[in-house]
Design a protein around this motif. Structure first.
Motif, mmCIF file in Angstrom:
data_model
loop_
_atom_site.group_PDB
_atom_site.id
_atom_site.type_symbol
_atom_site.label_atom_id
_atom_site.label_comp_id
_atom_site.label_asym_id
_atom_site.label_seq_id
_atom_site.Cartn_x
_atom_site.Cartn_y
_atom_site.Cartn_z
ATOM 1 N N VAL A 254 -31.725 126.990 8.647
ATOM 2 C CA VAL A 254 -32.398 127.036 7.353
ATOM 3 C C VAL A 254 -33.825 127.515 7.568
ATOM 4 O O VAL A 254 -34.623 126.866 8.248
ATOM 5 N N LEU A 255 -34.149 128.676 7.007
ATOM 6 C CA LEU A 255 -35.519 129.180 7.026
ATOM 7 C C LEU A 255 -36.283 128.590 5.847
ATOM 8 O O LEU A 255 -35.696 128.275 4.812
ATOM 9 N N GLY A 256 -37.595 128.438 5.985
ATOM 10 C CA GLY A 256 -38.358 127.804 4.907
ATOM 11 C C GLY A 256 -37.810 126.433 4.602
ATOM 12 O O GLY A 256 -37.686 126.030 3.440
ATOM 13 N N ALA A 257 -37.511 125.682 5.659
ATOM 14 C CA ALA A 257 -36.680 124.482 5.517
ATOM 15 C C ALA A 257 -37.358 123.317 4.815
ATOM 16 O O ALA A 257 -36.674 122.386 4.389
ATOM 17 N N ALA A 258 -38.676 123.349 4.656
ATOM 18 C CA ALA A 258 -39.352 122.227 3.999
ATOM 19 C C ALA A 258 -39.606 122.472 2.528
ATOM 20 O O ALA A 258 -40.080 121.578 1.829
ATOM 21 N N GLY A 259 -39.290 123.669 2.029
ATOM 22 C CA GLY A 259 -39.440 123.943 0.606
ATOM 23 C C GLY A 259 -38.357 123.258 -0.203
ATOM 24 O O GLY A 259 -37.486 122.570 0.339
ATOM 25 N N GLY A 260 -38.381 123.457 -1.521
ATOM 26 C CA GLY A 260 -37.434 122.759 -2.390
ATOM 27 C C GLY A 260 -35.989 123.043 -2.048
ATOM 28 O O GLY A 260 -35.216 122.127 -1.744
ATOM 29 N N VAL A 261 -35.583 124.324 -2.081
ATOM 30 C CA VAL A 261 -34.187 124.650 -1.785
ATOM 31 C C VAL A 261 -33.884 124.478 -0.302
ATOM 32 O O VAL A 261 -32.770 124.106 0.080
ATOM 33 N N GLY A 262 -34.876 124.729 0.553
ATOM 34 C CA GLY A 262 -34.659 124.592 1.994
ATOM 35 C C GLY A 262 -34.353 123.171 2.395
ATOM 36 O O GLY A 262 -33.414 122.907 3.150
#
Length: 324
Positions: free
Chosen positions: A145-153
């Motif tokens: 998962v890239l950008g894993a700390a964002g909402g969808v991530g």
């Protein structure tokens, strides 16, 4: 009622707080007193005229609300005044009241609060559709998962764990990665400090990753795709960096890999029964405690521009919520 209005396309600073008439529900719609509204990346695109949907001016951003029904339109017999609900509105949610289509409205479970209800549909709906319907993620597979700390991530990290995958979280800071670990990631990559491809090789013993979840785009796309496993699936979820990468398509050929688009908004409209089935499964996991939302911060209507800027500048871990 009070509402945040977009009178012309532009950055969040161009939005205004105004007093406008309350909307009325048309046939097949309900009117909702908005208690909370999730803030999502598409909101930032919509106000700039960069999203697939361009509402008529003026409009309020905010497509994911929770609240209490105060009126029902003609032909509505599945909801009544006083029902606590959450709904996909597309836009209109940064306001004290908003209308929603019955087909995109759900009753809130008794044990769910308004904040949680306003932070489920976009992030978890998108990520579950991506992993289940588009990638067919299987137990035992490896998920990056890239950008894993964002909402969808972060939602993808949590869902990947529930679905039995080995989850690799990639994000831009150690603080963000620590949160990803709390949500189920077993391997962590700080791609601001570490070489993405080399770390993936080490973690997977040079096998590569079965499924890649990419809401980021930009210069991470090609090195991630070069790290995909045989018959891997690359999920194109979004472009938070603002840049759309050009991929050499011979890589897909050599890897026997698939590049899979994820447009959850269209899915939720075109395949509503399957979308509602997904939500039923998600609500079961929320009900038994397997899923939870991480709310980064709350904002008032007057602070809505600040919330959108936080999303644009990728300072958010999990969700932001506007509370009218």
């Amino acid at each position: 009622m009070k509402a945040i209005l977009c009178n012309e396309f532009g950055l969040p600073e161009s939005l205004v707080l105004a007093e406008i008439p309350s909307p009325s529900p048309a046939k097949g719609q309900v009117l909702i007193s908005v208690k909370a509204c999730g803030v999502n990346f598409p909101d930032t695109l919509m106000i700039q005229g960069k999203y697939q949907i361009k509402p008529p001016m003026p409009f309020s951003p905010g497509g994911e609300i929770s609240g209490i029904i105060t009126a029902v339109g003609e032909g509505v017999d599945t909801f009544k005044v006083g029902d606590k609900v959450f709904a996909l509105t597309g836009f209109g949610g940064f306001a004290e009241e908003a209308v929603a289509e019955v087909s995109r409205t759900l009753l809130m479970p008794d044990d769910m609060d308004f904040i949680t209800a306003s932070s489920v549909m976009y992030t978890y709906g998108t990520s579950y559709h991506a992993l289940k319907n588009r990638a067919n993620l299987q137990s035992g597979e490896t998920l990056l998962v890239l950008g894993a700390a964002g909402g969808v991530g972060l939602a993808a990290v949590a869902l990947g764990k529930i679905m039995g995958a080995k989850v690799i979280a990639a994000a831009s800071s150690d603080e963000k990665l620590a949160l990803c670990q709390e949500y189920g990631a077993t391997e962590l990559i700080n791609y601001e400090k570490e070489n993405l491809r080399e770390r993936i090789k080490t973690i997977t013993n040079d096998k590569g990753v079965d499924v890649i979840y990419d809401p980021v785009g930009g210069h991470f796309t090609e090195p991630a795709f070069r790290s995909i496993a045989w018959k891997g699936r690359y999920l194109v979820v979004g472009f938070a960096t603002g840049s759309i990468a050009n991929l050499p398509l011979n890589l897909a050929l050599l890897k026997g890999a698939s590049i899979v688009g994820v447009f959850w908004g269209a899915f939720s409209n075109k395949e509503r029964e399957e979308s509602m089935l997904n939500f039923q499964e998600l609500l079961q996991w929320f009900g038994n405690g397997q899923l939870k939302t991480h709310v980064h911060a709350h904002y008032s209507l007057a602070q809505a521009s600040e919330a959108l800027n936080e999303i644009i500048h990728r300072k958010v871990m999990g969700k932001l919520i506007v509370i009218p």
